[in-house]
Structures are given as structure tokens and as C-alpha cells.
Design a protein around this motif. Structure first.
Motif, PDB file in Angstrom:
ATOM      1  N   ASP A 173       0.830  -1.207   0.000  1.00  0.00           N
ATOM      2  CA  ASP A 173       0.000   0.000   0.000  1.00  0.00           C
ATOM      3  C   ASP A 173       0.864   1.257   0.000  1.00  0.00           C
ATOM      4  O   ASP A 173       0.569   2.211  -0.727  1.00  0.00           O
ATOM      5  N   GLN A 174       1.932   1.274   0.789  1.00  0.00           N
ATOM      6  CA  GLN A 174       2.781   2.456   0.871  1.00  0.00           C
ATOM      7  C   GLN A 174       3.626   2.663  -0.388  1.00  0.00           C
ATOM      8  O   GLN A 174       3.953   3.796  -0.747  1.00  0.00           O
ATOM      9  N   LEU A 175       3.991   1.566  -1.058  1.00  0.00           N
ATOM     10  CA  LEU A 175       4.806   1.661  -2.270  1.00  0.00           C
ATOM     11  C   LEU A 175       3.965   1.787  -3.535  1.00  0.00           C
ATOM     12  O   LEU A 175       4.522   1.987  -4.618  1.00  0.00           O
ATOM     13  N   GLY A 176       2.646   1.634  -3.407  1.00  0.00           N
ATOM     14  CA  GLY A 176       1.792   1.730  -4.576  1.00  0.00           C
ATOM     15  C   GLY A 176       1.924   0.541  -5.511  1.00  0.00           C
ATOM     16  O   GLY A 176       1.793   0.692  -6.735  1.00  0.00           O
ATOM     17  N   ALA A 186       8.150 -12.232  -2.186  1.00  0.00           N
ATOM     18  CA  ALA A 186       8.634 -12.684  -0.876  1.00  0.00           C
ATOM     19  C   ALA A 186       8.599 -14.195  -0.725  1.00  0.00           C
ATOM     20  O   ALA A 186       9.107 -14.721   0.278  1.00  0.00           O
ATOM     21  N   PHE A 187       8.031 -14.912  -1.681  1.00  0.00           N
ATOM     22  CA  PHE A 187       7.822 -16.355  -1.542  1.00  0.00           C
ATOM     23  C   PHE A 187       9.159 -17.095  -1.389  1.00  0.00           C
ATOM     24  O   PHE A 187       9.370 -17.840  -0.420  1.00  0.00           O
ATOM     25  N   ILE A 188      10.076 -16.888  -2.334  1.00  0.00           N
ATOM     26  CA  ILE A 188      11.362 -17.601  -2.296  1.00  0.00           C
ATOM     27  C   ILE A 188      12.244 -17.110  -1.145  1.00  0.00           C
ATOM     28  O   ILE A 188      12.795 -17.937  -0.395  1.00  0.00           O
ATOM     29  N   VAL A 437       8.885  -3.374  -5.882  1.00  0.00           N
ATOM     30  CA  VAL A 437       8.502  -4.654  -5.268  1.00  0.00           C
ATOM     31  C   VAL A 437       9.723  -5.293  -4.621  1.00  0.00           C
ATOM     32  O   VAL A 437       9.675  -5.782  -3.487  1.00  0.00           O
ATOM     33  N   TRP A 438      10.842  -5.285  -5.358  1.00  0.00           N
ATOM     34  CA  TRP A 438      12.092  -5.827  -4.808  1.00  0.00           C
ATOM     35  C   TRP A 438      12.512  -5.054  -3.559  1.00  0.00           C
ATOM     36  O   TRP A 438      12.911  -5.644  -2.549  1.00  0.00           O
ATOM     37  N   LEU A 439      12.400  -3.715  -3.612  1.00  0.00           N
ATOM     38  CA  LEU A 439      12.758  -2.903  -2.446  1.00  0.00           C
ATOM     39  C   LEU A 439      11.847  -3.212  -1.268  1.00  0.00           C
ATOM     40  O   LEU A 439      12.303  -3.280  -0.121  1.00  0.00           O
ATOM     41  N   GLY A 440      10.538  -3.422  -1.534  1.00  0.00           N
ATOM     42  CA  GLY A 440       9.610  -3.721  -0.448  1.00  0.00           C
ATOM     43  C   GLY A 440       9.949  -5.016   0.256  1.00  0.00           C
ATOM     44  O   GLY A 440       9.922  -5.098   1.493  1.00  0.00           O
ATOM     45  N   VAL A 441      10.292  -6.062  -0.506  1.00  0.00           N
ATOM     46  CA  VAL A 441      10.669  -7.338   0.104  1.00  0.00           C
ATOM     47  C   VAL A 441      11.977  -7.182   0.885  1.00  0.00           C
ATOM     48  O   VAL A 441      12.127  -7.714   2.003  1.00  0.00           O
ATOM     49  N   ALA A 509      22.630  -9.094  -3.265  1.00  0.00           N
ATOM     50  CA  ALA A 509      23.597  -9.689  -4.186  1.00  0.00           C
ATOM     51  C   ALA A 509      22.921 -10.464  -5.308  1.00  0.00           C
ATOM     52  O   ALA A 509      23.430 -10.520  -6.434  1.00  0.00           O
ATOM     53  N   PHE A 510      21.768 -11.095  -5.025  1.00  0.00           N
ATOM     54  CA  PHE A 510      21.064 -11.912  -6.015  1.00  0.00           C
ATOM     55  C   PHE A 510      19.614 -11.426  -6.131  1.00  0.00           C
ATOM     56  O   PHE A 510      18.710 -12.001  -5.520  1.00  0.00           O
ATOM     57  N   PRO A 511      19.381 -10.367  -6.899  1.00  0.00           N
ATOM     58  CA  PRO A 511      18.018  -9.810  -6.991  1.00  0.00           C
ATOM     59  C   PRO A 511      16.991 -10.796  -7.530  1.00  0.00           C
ATOM     60  O   PRO A 511      15.799 -10.648  -7.252  1.00  0.00           O
ATOM     61  N   ASN A 512      17.434 -11.803  -8.295  1.00  0.00           N
ATOM     62  CA  ASN A 512      16.484 -12.765  -8.858  1.00  0.00           C
ATOM     63  C   ASN A 512      15.784 -13.596  -7.795  1.00  0.00           C
ATOM     64  O   ASN A 512      14.784 -14.256  -8.085  1.00  0.00           O
ATOM     65  N   LEU A 513      16.295 -13.592  -6.561  1.00  0.00           N
ATOM     66  CA  LEU A 513      15.588 -14.284  -5.486  1.00  0.00           C
ATOM     67  C   LEU A 513      14.191 -13.696  -5.299  1.00  0.00           C
ATOM     68  O   LEU A 513      13.263 -14.405  -4.898  1.00  0.00           O
ATOM     69  N   VAL A 514      14.046 -12.414  -5.598  1.00  0.00           N
ATOM     70  CA  VAL A 514      12.735 -11.756  -5.511  1.00  0.00           C
ATOM     71  C   VAL A 514      12.078 -11.674  -6.876  1.00  0.00           C
ATOM     72  O   VAL A 514      10.945 -12.119  -7.072  1.00  0.00           O
ATOM     73  N   SER A 515      12.796 -11.121  -7.846  1.00  0.00           N
ATOM     74  CA  SER A 515      12.201 -10.895  -9.167  1.00  0.00           C
ATOM     75  C   SER A 515      11.946 -12.196  -9.909  1.00  0.00           C
ATOM     76  O   SER A 515      11.110 -12.239 -10.821  1.00  0.00           O
ATOM     77  N   GLY A 516      12.628 -13.295  -9.545  1.00  0.00           N
ATOM     78  CA  GLY A 516      12.393 -14.572 -10.219  1.00  0.00           C
ATOM     79  C   GLY A 516      11.014 -15.134  -9.958  1.00  0.00           C
ATOM     80  O   GLY A 516      10.505 -15.934 -10.748  1.00  0.00           O
TER      81      GLY A 516
END
Length: 563
Positions: A173-176, A186-188, A437-441, A509-516
Motif C-alpha cells: 500500500d505504501q509503495l503503490g 517474498a515467496f522464495i 517490489v524488490w525494495l519492499g521485500v 547480491a542476487f536480486p532474482n531471489l525476488v524478481s524470479g
């Protein structure tokens, strides 16, 4: 006046800090600071007098936000599940399952903490439930008090990052951004953090085996008539379920998102185990052991609820608000089946849900009042200049922000951080090209340390409230058990805070943990797009006649040739 107009934003932020340090409630501190500086700015001519006219519209915008409906739904679901006895059955069964190995009870607490996180989403409910149920058992069989306290508190905080986390709803909600995207991102990382906790216990089991002993034989109550443990039958059932899940996964297209593939494959595997267990009991084939049946029938209800909530969200069948509503109904159904639902329980759950929901709404309204005035005095520009001037670009920004969040987490909880700090950081991160989304996680993982920070961590307070403060006599064994000190709880939390910091570093270090885990959006190729504007029919006829007069009639088109 020149000094005030140039420095109104930092003065306002410093005033908020003074309000908070004075001990006032966060919601009223935010609102009072916003109103006070707003009226001062209007009186001094620094702000337009019409500024406060936008405040009612912003407040009504909060009250009309459908996304925030998920907060009471998930809170109510977690409270009903906590009081329905699900955590007790899970801890007892999984504790018996892992009991023969060193650290088995700790493994059970971590796995049950992850399952409660995926069903309740409420940290307090998870920590208190596991503290009441598992801590006396761990103390009874000789677990080190620091290890036991740290495992229980850290496992309870998994509800902060594993969907359906309340903080992820607020963060979205805060990040829109979409709550569903935040859950998928956040799943992985959530389950990877669970794996790091397990690895830590494995290391303790090898380095200090006396700190995490196995259950003695007399404590293992789930056995076959001939004395066998029945683990072989459970292993065969697990292999059959895994094979069915992998076979289903291979039939799916490669374009299916990772989270959807995992959810559907797990559902097929769990469904296979459940059907086999039901058939074994109905036809009395006795192909499965008591352990296999017990584990299957105890694990299936929470796993089914996880699919009902998260599965429908990840598959796009339901919105997070609808998923929360279905989860609340599912929790009520589980309580009815267990014969635990009563009017006092329902009233207590609804009362606590109302309190937490009002708490969230008042903080959000207070933060809106503060942000309105803060934007009027060009606070976002001040924050942007402050953060974009850091050396290192994106990396320097991320390091500074995470250090700031880590320090503030000593004094503020995750709701306060999400409402005060995140709205200031989001515009700067967006300008630097950081996926929100990555920043929020990432920030949710960092805020998780706020529950574990000695001496102000809320998870530590929750555990302190249920841990024995004095020596007591254990009823089953008749032995005298020593108390758990506050210092032991604090020392036990420190290794898990370090693990959480390591997880933050891994996500950077591994952004794909979220974006994947997010849906891949197909890029639109605009190179072949042609925009044609045609005049009205009468104008088109007239223009055609004029062209014919100037250039003659157009030649006939060849077959198949486009005019």
C-alpha cells in the motif's frame, strides 16, 4: 523567515523525532506534528491556506482503500487458527517425526513456524503459541535455553516475511504496488530464510550436540504395535507424493511463473498423499504406518488452507482481500471440525482483530496528515537530495537505507517504519531505477530484525511473557526445571539477527531471489506500429476528388497488393 523556508523539512522531521522520543503514541505524534507545522507554515506564509482542504479527501481515500480489508481478514484467520489447537497438533506430530535425531525439536519448531507463518501471518500468535507448547518440552529434554529461546522467537518472526504477511500488505500500500506481486516476490526469500535457520540448527547439532539432544525412546509415543517407528512407510509415501508432483511439473509449459508452478505441484503431491491415506484407512489395507497416517492427516488441513489463501492469489483466481476472506472462512471451518469454536473464542478473536485494525488505520491516518504537510514544505525534495547525493549510486543508497532501517528497528516496530520511513524512500528509489517490489521485500526482511533486536524486540517480549520466570516442577517427569532468564533470551536471539542480516545481503547480491518469482511481462514491440488518421467520409471523398484533379486517377492495385 528565509532560514525557516529553506529548512522547514528537516525541522519538521526533527520535531517528529522529539514527539516520538517523548513517548507519545506514533499515530497521534504523526498527526500532531503534521497539523502543528502545517498551521505554523500557513501563519508564516510558507504554505498556502488551502493546503488543509485536501486533508479530508486523503482520509476518505484511506477509508475507501479495499486493499486494507486484507488486514482484518488475515488477522482474524490467524487468531482463530492459534486458538483451534492446530499449532499444538503440528508441534506434537512433527516433534515425534524428527525426535530421533539431534535438534529434532528445533527442526520441528522451525518447520511449524513456517507453516504458521503461511497460515496466520501474525507474529505474536506464532511466538506465543510455540512458546507455550514447545518451550516446556525443549527444557524438559535438556535443550540449551539460549538455543531454544532463539529458535522459537526467530521462527515466530517468519510470519513477517512469508505470505500472507501483514507487513507486506502495508508495504504494498505504501509503495503503490500490488499485494499479489509483493507476496510472489517474498515467496522464495521467506522459505530460503527458513532453510538458513535449519542450517544453523544443523551446525549446532554437529558442534554442540549436548545443546540440542534427541528425544529419548520413552518420549516417542507414535509407534507401531511391534515397536517400529513407521518411518519407512512415511518415506515411501513421501517419495510417491514427490514423484507425482514432479511428474505434474514436467507437464507444465516453461512460461509458467515459478510461484504458480511450485503451488500447483505441491498441491498435486499433497493431494496424492491425502488420497492414499484416506484409501488406506477406508479399505483398512494397513499399508501405511501410524506415523505416516498421523503426519498426513495433521499436515493436510493447514496445507489446504495455505493453498486456499496463497494458491488462489498466486494463480490469479482471487485478490489478496478475497484470499483473506476465504482464509477466515477456512479457519472457522477448521475450528468447527476440531470442535474448538465457541462464542468466547469468537468474541476474543473479533475483539483483538478490531484493536489491531484500528491500530493500523490510526497510524495510516496520522502518517497521511504528516505527509501532507511534509510534501507542502518540499520534504520529498529534501530527502531526495539527501539520498541521491550519497556516493555509489544504487549500491550506496541501498547500504545507507538498510543501515538506517536496522538502527531505527531498535526503537520502532515494523508498522511505524512502514508508515514513516518507506513513503520517504520510495520516490528516491523509483528515480534511481530500483524495482519497488524488490525494495519492499528487502525492507520487509530488514524490518524483521525489529522483532529480534535486544532489548526492544517484540518477539522477545512475547516469548518473555510465556517463558518460565521462576523454577518450576515439570509434571510429567517430576523434575525441577530451571527458569529462563531475559539474558538467555537476548543472547539466543543474536545469531538469528545475524542470519537475517545475511539474508538481506543475499537479496541485494542476487536480486532474482525476488524478481524470479514475479510474472514476466511480455515486452511490446512498437517498431511495426503504424498510426493512421482518416478524415470523415465526406471530407475523404472531397479530398480524393481534389487529388484526382491534380494527379489523375490512381492506378488499379495488383491482386493481393495493399492500397
Amino acid at each position: 523567515m528565509e532560514f525557516l523556508s529553506a529548512n522547514m523539512a528537516p525541522i519538521m522531521f526533527a520535531g517528529l523525532v522529539l514527539f516520538l522520543l517523548a513517548g507519545y503514541s506514533v499515530a497521534f505524534s504523526l498527526a500532531a506534528c503534521g497539523l502543528a507545522f502545517g498551521f505554523i507554515g500557513i501563519e508564516l506564509g510558507l504554505l498556502p491556506s488551502s493546503l488543509m482542504q485536501a486533508l479530508p479527501l486523503r482520509i476518505f481515500g484511506i477509508l475507501q482503500n479495499d486493499t486494507l480489508l486484507a488486514v482484518p481478514f488475515f488477522t482474524f484467520m490467524g487468531l482463530i487458527l492459534e486458538r483451534s489447537g492446530m499449532a499444538e497438533d503440528l508441534l506434537d506430530t512433527i516433534g515425534q517425526l524428527f525426535g530421533p535425531i539431534r535438534g529434532g525439536l528445533a527442526f520441528a519448531v522451525i518447520l511449524v513456524g513456517a507453516m504458521l507463518a503461511a497460515t496466520t501471518g501474525v507474529v505474536a500468535a506464532s511466538v506465543i503459541s510455540m512458546g507455550l507448547i514447545s518451550l516446556p518440552i525443549m527444557l524438559r529434554y535438556g535443550y540449551d535455553r539460549r538455543v531454544a529461546s532463539g529458535v522459537i522467537a526467530a521462527s515466530g518472526t517468519l510470519a513477517q516475511i512469508i505470505p500472507p504477511s501483514l507487513v507486506l500488505i502495508i508495504m504494498a500500500d505504501q509503495l503503490g504496488r500490488s499485494v499479489g506481486d509483493m507476496y510472489k516476490g517474498a515467496f522464495i526469500p521467506g522459505f530460503l530464510l527458513t532453510g538458513l535457520y535449519v542450517l544453523y540448527v544443523v551446525g549446532i547439532a554437529f558442534l554442540r550436540p549436548a545443546a540440542v539432544p534427541a528425544l529419548p525412546p520413552e518420549a516417542r509415543t507414535i509407534r507401531e504395535d511391534d515397536g517400529r517407528s513407521g518411518l519407512r512407510s512415511l518415506g515411501v509415501l513421501a517419495l510417491v507424493s514427490l514423484a507425482s508432483a514432479l511428474a505434474f511439473a514436467h507437464t507444465r509449459p516453461d512460461s509458467m511463473p515459478t510461484d504458480e508452478l511450485i503451488v500447483l505441484s505441491m498441491s498435486v503431491g499433497v493431494g496424492t498423499a491425502f488420497v492414499l491415506a484416506v484409501l488406506n484407512r477406508v479399505v483398512r489395507a494397513r499399508l501405511l504406518s501410524q506415523m505416516a497416517e498421523r503426519v498426513t492427516f495433521v499436515l493436510i488441513p493447514p496445507l489446504a488452507l495455505i493453498f486456499l489463501v496463497l494458491g488462489t492469489i498466486f494463480l490469479g483466481i482471487a485478490t489478496p482481500t478475497e484470499g483473506g476472506a476465504m482464509g477466515a472462512v477456512g479457519a472457522l471451518a477448521m475450528a468447527v471440525v476440531r470442535r474448538r469454536l465457541s462464542l468466547p473464542l469468537l468474541r476474543q478473536a473479533m475483539d483483538t482483530t478490531m484493536k489491531l485494525s484500528c491500530f493500523v488505520m490510526f497510524i495510516l491516518i496520522g502518517s497521511t496528515v504528516f505527509s501532507l504537510t511534509f510534501q507542502g514544505v518540499e520534504g520529498p525534495h529534501w530527502v531526495e537530495k539527501l539520498l541521491t547525493g550519497l556516493p555509489g549510486g544504487q549500491t550506496g543508497f541501498l547500504i545507507a537505507v538498510n543501515v538506517l532501517i536496522f538502527v531505527l528497528a531498535f526503537f520502532l516496530d515494523y508498522f511505524e517504519l512502514a508508515f514513516i520511513v518507506v513513503p520517504l524512500l520510495a520516490p528516491v528509489a523509483d528515480k534511481l531505477g530500483i524495482d519497488l517490489v524488490w525494495l519492499g521485500v528487502l525492507l520487509a526482511l530488514n524490518m524483521q530484525t525489529s522483532f529480534m533486536h535486544p532489548p526492544f524486540g517484540f518477539a522477545l517480549f512475547y516469548l518473555r511473557s510465556v517463558a518460565p520466570a521462576e523454577d518450576y516442577v515439570d509434571r510429567p517427569t517430576g523434575r525441577r526445571i530451571g527458569r529462563v532468564t531475559t539474558g538467555q533470551i537476548y543472547r539466543g536471539a543474536i545469531p538469528f539477527v545475524i542470519i537475517q542480516i545475511i539474508m538481506v545481503a543475499l537479496v541485494i547480491a542476487f536480486p532474482n531471489l525476488v524478481s524470479g518469482g514475479l510474472d514476466k511481462k511480455a515486452a511490446l514491440d512498437t517498431s511495426g506500429v503504424v498510426i493512421e488518421a482518416q478524415p470523415p467520409a465526406e471530407d475523404r471523398d472531397q479530398s480524393t476528388e481534389n487529388l484526382d484533379e491534380l494527379f489523375g486517377a490512381p492506378p488499379a492495385s495488383a491482386p493481393g497488393q495493399q492500397e
